[in-house]
Scaffold this motif. Structure first.
Motif, PDB file in Angstrom:
ATOM      1  N   GLN A 378       0.837  -1.186   0.000  1.00 52.74           N
ATOM      2  CA  GLN A 378       0.000   0.000   0.000  1.00 52.74           C
ATOM      3  C   GLN A 378       0.877   1.243   0.000  1.00 52.74           C
ATOM      4  O   GLN A 378       2.074   1.187   0.318  1.00 52.74           O
ATOM      5  CB  GLN A 378      -0.905  -0.004   1.236  1.00 52.74           C
ATOM      6  N   GLN A 379       0.270   2.399  -0.325  1.00 52.89           N
ATOM      7  CA  GLN A 379       1.008   3.652  -0.354  1.00 52.89           C
ATOM      8  C   GLN A 379       1.617   3.959   1.006  1.00 52.89           C
ATOM      9  O   GLN A 379       2.673   4.569   1.109  1.00 52.89           O
ATOM     10  CB  GLN A 379       0.082   4.795  -0.776  1.00 52.89           C
ATOM     11  N   SER A 380       0.951   3.528   2.077  1.00 53.65           N
ATOM     12  CA  SER A 380       1.436   3.786   3.428  1.00 53.65           C
ATOM     13  C   SER A 380       2.711   3.036   3.762  1.00 53.65           C
ATOM     14  O   SER A 380       3.356   3.313   4.769  1.00 53.65           O
ATOM     15  CB  SER A 380       0.351   3.388   4.437  1.00 53.65           C
ATOM     16  N   GLY A 381       3.084   2.049   2.928  1.00 57.60           N
ATOM     17  CA  GLY A 381       4.244   1.211   3.206  1.00 57.60           C
ATOM     18  C   GLY A 381       3.885  -0.133   3.800  1.00 57.60           C
ATOM     19  O   GLY A 381       4.747  -1.001   3.976  1.00 57.60           O
ATOM     20  N   SER A 617       7.592  -1.422  -9.470  1.00 58.39           N
ATOM     21  CA  SER A 617       7.570  -0.583  -8.271  1.00 58.39           C
ATOM     22  C   SER A 617       7.484   0.864  -8.730  1.00 58.39           C
ATOM     23  O   SER A 617       6.399   1.412  -8.862  1.00 58.39           O
ATOM     24  CB  SER A 617       8.797  -0.837  -7.397  1.00 58.39           C
ATOM     25  N   SER A 618       8.599   1.476  -9.054  1.00 65.73           N
ATOM     26  CA  SER A 618       8.569   2.846  -9.553  1.00 65.73           C
ATOM     27  C   SER A 618       8.248   2.845 -11.048  1.00 65.73           C
ATOM     28  O   SER A 618       8.507   1.868 -11.753  1.00 65.73           O
ATOM     29  CB  SER A 618       9.910   3.517  -9.289  1.00 65.73           C
ATOM     30  N   PRO A 619       7.648   3.956 -11.550  1.00 60.77           N
ATOM     31  CA  PRO A 619       7.269   4.003 -12.960  1.00 60.77           C
ATOM     32  C   PRO A 619       8.438   3.740 -13.893  1.00 60.77           C
ATOM     33  O   PRO A 619       9.528   4.261 -13.721  1.00 60.77           O
ATOM     34  CB  PRO A 619       6.738   5.436 -13.114  1.00 60.77           C
ATOM     35  N   GLY A 620       8.186   2.882 -14.890  1.00 60.52           N
ATOM     36  CA  GLY A 620       9.195   2.568 -15.892  1.00 60.52           C
ATOM     37  C   GLY A 620      10.100   1.417 -15.546  1.00 60.52           C
ATOM     38  O   GLY A 620      10.804   0.895 -16.406  1.00 60.52           O
ATOM     39  N   THR A 621      10.104   1.004 -14.269  1.00 60.92           N
ATOM     40  CA  THR A 621      10.991  -0.068 -13.823  1.00 60.92           C
ATOM     41  C   THR A 621      10.241  -1.396 -13.800  1.00 60.92           C
ATOM     42  O   THR A 621       9.120  -1.470 -13.319  1.00 60.92           O
ATOM     43  CB  THR A 621      11.543   0.234 -12.419  1.00 60.92           C
ATOM     44  N   VAL A 622      10.870  -2.454 -14.314  1.00 61.41           N
ATOM     45  CA  VAL A 622      10.306  -3.803 -14.293  1.00 61.41           C
ATOM     46  C   VAL A 622      11.366  -4.746 -13.750  1.00 61.41           C
ATOM     47  O   VAL A 622      12.537  -4.660 -14.139  1.00 61.41           O
ATOM     48  CB  VAL A 622       9.878  -4.266 -15.704  1.00 61.41           C
ATOM     49  N   SER A 667       7.602   3.314  -2.941  1.00 60.02           N
ATOM     50  CA  SER A 667       8.904   3.894  -2.616  1.00 60.02           C
ATOM     51  C   SER A 667       9.992   3.422  -3.563  1.00 60.02           C
ATOM     52  O   SER A 667      11.095   3.965  -3.568  1.00 60.02           O
ATOM     53  CB  SER A 667       9.291   3.512  -1.191  1.00 60.02           C
ATOM     54  N   GLY A 668       9.707   2.403  -4.372  1.00 62.09           N
ATOM     55  CA  GLY A 668      10.715   1.812  -5.244  1.00 62.09           C
ATOM     56  C   GLY A 668      11.286   0.521  -4.698  1.00 62.09           C
ATOM     57  O   GLY A 668      12.058  -0.157  -5.380  1.00 62.09           O
ATOM     58  N   THR A 669      10.911   0.145  -3.462  1.00 60.77           N
ATOM     59  CA  THR A 669      11.372  -1.116  -2.876  1.00 60.77           C
ATOM     60  C   THR A 669      10.569  -2.281  -3.442  1.00 60.77           C
ATOM     61  O   THR A 669       9.350  -2.195  -3.601  1.00 60.77           O
ATOM     62  CB  THR A 669      11.218  -1.087  -1.347  1.00 60.77           C
ATOM     63  N   THR A 670      11.240  -3.376  -3.745  1.00 59.68           N
ATOM     64  CA  THR A 670      10.591  -4.618  -4.153  1.00 59.68           C
ATOM     65  C   THR A 670      10.816  -5.656  -3.068  1.00 59.68           C
ATOM     66  O   THR A 670      11.952  -5.895  -2.647  1.00 59.68           O
ATOM     67  CB  THR A 670      11.154  -5.128  -5.488  1.00 59.68           C
ATOM     68  N   ASP A 671       9.710  -6.261  -2.590  1.00 58.05           N
ATOM     69  CA  ASP A 671       9.757  -7.312  -1.575  1.00 58.05           C
ATOM     70  C   ASP A 671       9.567  -8.661  -2.245  1.00 58.05           C
ATOM     71  O   ASP A 671       8.617  -8.848  -3.025  1.00 58.05           O
ATOM     72  CB  ASP A 671       8.645  -7.100  -0.545  1.00 58.05           C
ATOM     73  N   VAL A 672      10.450  -9.607  -1.939  1.00 58.60           N
ATOM     74  CA  VAL A 672      10.423 -10.936  -2.542  1.00 58.60           C
ATOM     75  C   VAL A 672      10.294 -11.974  -1.429  1.00 58.60           C
ATOM     76  O   VAL A 672      10.941 -11.852  -0.372  1.00 58.60           O
ATOM     77  CB  VAL A 672      11.697 -11.200  -3.371  1.00 58.60           C
ATOM     78  N   PHE A 673       9.468 -12.997  -1.652  1.00 55.52           N
ATOM     79  CA  PHE A 673       9.181 -14.022  -0.648  1.00 55.52           C
ATOM     80  C   PHE A 673       9.344 -15.404  -1.269  1.00 55.52           C
ATOM     81  O   PHE A 673       9.125 -15.591  -2.473  1.00 55.52           O
ATOM     82  CB  PHE A 673       7.743 -13.860  -0.134  1.00 55.52           C
ATOM     83  N   GLY A 691      16.029  -0.749  -6.974  1.00 51.04           N
ATOM     84  CA  GLY A 691      16.783  -1.467  -7.990  1.00 51.04           C
ATOM     85  C   GLY A 691      18.273  -1.464  -7.799  1.00 51.04           C
ATOM     86  O   GLY A 691      19.021  -1.623  -8.763  1.00 51.04           O
ATOM     87  N   THR A 692      18.771  -1.293  -6.562  1.00 50.45           N
ATOM     88  CA  THR A 692      20.220  -1.211  -6.383  1.00 50.45           C
ATOM     89  C   THR A 692      20.730  -2.215  -5.353  1.00 50.45           C
ATOM     90  O   THR A 692      21.454  -3.149  -5.694  1.00 50.45           O
ATOM     91  CB  THR A 692      20.632   0.209  -5.957  1.00 50.45           C
TER      92      THR A 692
END
Length: 705
Positions: A378-381, A617-622, A667-673, A691-692
């Motif tokens: 969610q937007q809230s994090g 996550s962030s626009p343009g990023t896959v 925020s640009g963070t990707t969570d993986v499980f 992405g870093t």
């Protein structure tokens, strides 16, 4: 024409700024590169723009009371007339030209409800017809960007060439565009849905500005109804330009009004905000720091507040902090714009524009749940994650700013599939699964009521797990593979505000995999699957034409089911494992305009064990993730500035016990499980910021089936 109105030839003076805040008659076509001052607000008055049109144009005249504009067409001619307080005079001018009397057109804000189901004509077997740019980009809308950004606004929207020059050499990445309102001063020959889509793909973000009735001009006669009408017209204008649901639309309330108008201003802006929220848009207000900004700040805890505040205070400080007018705790969560300098000329790439300068810190929701997953953010994090426990139970864990909660049994009894979770609007969570009775089940959470408990939707028998996506306006779509020998694609949906479910609906096809649905532009849904012929197939929904039944895209042969993700500008990316003894990751993509491209190999030959999953996550990023043949987590990603990075192992994550799933945060963070490897089948978590840098792994506990 009134003899006192000057007549201006645009062919003789091509860079003339066509404005409607002065009496004038403009003859010809406005230049794409006309030179205008920065300020886009001015009291609209009687003015006409008379320009050529097709000789085949029919005769019609339409009046828009919200924008106080009359548009008339006839063979060879098009007239755009603004009127302000000169309505009778302008109507008389229209009549004197023997043009039809105006037909009054009410605002038509886009409906949030799904249109009735219909099927288009069957597509050719070789490939599905790509949706048109206008339809597929129904809401291009990467709006004002995440984090502190350099922005500018100017009265008339620059041409594509001017935007390209400034994108290459200026520090700006956000542009304010005037989309309508009765006191919008400048004409907008460049501002179209195609322009928005083109600039979004180039990396620009947008602040749409609407200049409705102004207190400064003594126009607030019925502030509540005027605020509602302005919101409806603004939402209609934004939707027609492709600025999607969830976009903040900025009411431009100029500051030169007496304090005695404060009550009317507050009433109008509160009604504006409430109505935009009802229509699925966010609200923003632009004004002078000493005027409506201070007024709103002083009523922050007692009136309806906009989601974003835009503060005009020409103190030269390129920051969103302005303690003179805005307390630190108000609009504190990435909800501010500061116009810190105005009416200056700057030149980049040989192009000079007269602009206002803005510091922009506006974080936006990235739009519902864009791809099917067992996790949603969610937007809230907040991140909610569900999995099937080792006893066939529905298990849930979540992150809400202070660490991860211990996985808990949702008391749903035994489930017969992996779950699929969506967030359809802020705070809400919906999770779906196939029950042991073969039916579709779900449970939902709202901040006001908590968890609902398991509820049976029916729709059975399901032939596999359900996969859900959600629109930012609250629409939820769920898809599954049908039961039987030749399973087709099935669908159920829930409209915003409704507690009931519609369906089941057969969308056709012959599925050899589970479906992978995705949303791109608001209102647009695509569903992908591997057909029995090992080709890539899809069905899609457009608000303008309903469902287009399953049809073949080709791209095969596929070695696994596909997984898709979407961008707000209408871009869709689809991934799958190739066939053969050393399979790689394959990719196809859709861009508004050119249509479908691919297949393209991203590499990873001989390393791919599981079907790849994709996330934005962030626009343009896959980002694309999969389990390797050695059990490791592999990662490939794309950014607009660097293009594709070949799959590489994230060695710190160790050995996986099963395929990963993921969600992207705004925020640009990707969570993986994933399920842990070896003797500890707990749920594990890793994450990568923007992405870093990867962090983890982290043992979240539980026992995964």
């Amino acid at each position: 024409m009134p003899s006192t109105w000057p007549v201006i030839s645009l062919s003789a003076q091509p860079q003339t700024c066509v404005t409607f805040d002065r009496h004038a008659v403009y003859l010809g076509t406005p230049s794409a590169d006309m030179k205008c001052a920065a300020n886009g607000a001015g009291q609209e008055t009687g003015a006409l723009l008379v320009q050529p049109a097709s000789a085949a144009s029919g005769a019609a005249t339409v009046q828009d009371p919200a924008s106080q504009v009359i548009k008339a067409t006839a063979p060879g001619i098009q007239v755009t007339a603004t009127y302000g307080t000169d309505e009778a005079q302008v109507r008389a001018v229209i009549a004197s030209a023997s043009l039809p009397a105006p037909t009054v057109q009410a605002p038509s804000a886009a409906s949030a409800m799904r249109p009735s189901v219909s099927f288009a004509a069957a597509q050719p077997a070789a490939a599905a017809a790509a949706p048109t740019e206008a339809a597929q980009a129904a809401a291009a809308g990467p709006q004002a960007g995440n984090g502190i950004d350099h922005g500018f606004d100017t009265c008339t929207t620059p041409s594509a060439g001017e935007m390209s020059a400034w994108r290459s050499s200026s520090p700006y990445r956000t542009i304010g565009v005037y989309i309508g309102g009765e006191d919008m001063a400048c004409s907008q020959p460049n501002l179209t849905a195609g322009w928005i889509s083109q600039q979004a793909r180039a990396g620009w973000n947008f602040m749409p500005l609407y200049v409705g009735p102004e207190a400064e001009f003594g126009q607030l006669s019925s502030p509540v109804s005027q605020g509602i009408n302005a919101a409806e017209d603004a939402a209609s204008e934004a939707g027609s330009l492709g600025l999607g649901l969830g976009t903040p639309i900025y009411y431009d309330m100029e500051g030169g009004y007496p304090s005695s108008d404060n009550g009317a201003v507050l009433s109008l802006l509160s009604a504006w905000t409430s109505e935009l929220h009802r229509l699925g848009y966010e609200s923003a207000v632009y004004s002078s720091g000493s005027a409506a900004v201070s007024l709103l700040a002083s009523n922050y805890n007692s009136a309806v507040m906009p989601d974003v505040i835009s503060d005009a205070d020409y103190n030269g400080q390129d920051t969103v902090s302005d303690p003179e007018f805005i307390p630190a705790g108000d609009w504190a969560s990435d909800q501010r714009v500061h116009q810190y300098n105005g009416n200056i000329e700057q030149t980049y790439g040989g192009v000079t524009l007269d602009i206002d300068q803005d510091a922009v810190d506006v974080r936006l929701p990235y739009g519902g749940s864009r791809q099917a997953s067992q996790a949603a953010s969610q937007q809230s994090g907040t991140v909610d994650t569900f999995f099937e426990g080792s006893g066939g139970t529905l298990e849930h864990t979540f992150y809400a700013g202070s660490g991860w909660a211990k996985p808990a049994n949702m008391n749903a009894g035994r489930i017969d599939s992996e779950p699929s979770v969506v967030t359809s609007k802020p705070g809400d969570v919906d999770v779906f699964w196939k029950g042991t009775d073969g039916n579709l089940w779900y449970e939902f959470y709202t901040p006001a009521s908590g968890w609902s408990g398991p509820r049976k939707i029916g729709m059975g028998p399901l032939g596999g797990a359900p996969y859900a996506v959600a629109q930012q306006n609250g629409t939820i779509d769920v898809f599954w593979k049908g039961a039987g020998a030749n399973p087709s694609l099935w669908h159920a949906w829930q409209n915003p505000g409704s507690s009931s479910w519609a369906g089941p609906q057969n969308l056709g096809g012959d599925l050899a995999s589970d479906p992978s649905p995705v949303t791109s532009s608001p209102g647009v849904v695509d569903v992908f699957f591997e057909g029995s012929d090992q080709a890539l197939w899809h069905a899609y929904f457009l608000p303008s034409s309903g469902w287009h039944s399953a049809s073949r895209l080709g791209m095969g042969p596929l070695g696994s089911g596909p997984h898709a993700t979407g961008q707000l500008d209408g871009t869709i990316d689809v991934f799958w494992k190739s066939v053969g003894t050393t399979p790689s990751v394959e990719h196809a993509w859709y861009n508004a305009g050119p249509g479908w491209s691919g297949p393209q190999s991203l590499g990873g030959a001989g390393e791919v064990a599981s079907a790849p999953v994709a996330v934005t996550s962030s626009p343009g990023t896959v980002e694309v993730l999969f389990q390797g043949v050695n059990g490791g987590l592999y990662w490939s990603y794309y950014t607009p500035s660097t293009s594709w990075h070949a799959p590489a192992r994230v060695s710190a994550m160790g050995v996986l016990g099963g395929p990963p799933f993921a969600t992207g945060e705004v925020s640009g963070t990707t969570d993986v499980f994933w399920k842990g490897g070896g003797a500890d089948p707990a749920l594990w978590h890793g994450w990568v910021n923007s992405g870093t840098t990867w962090q983890g792994p982290q043992d979240l506990g539980g026992s995964v089936q």
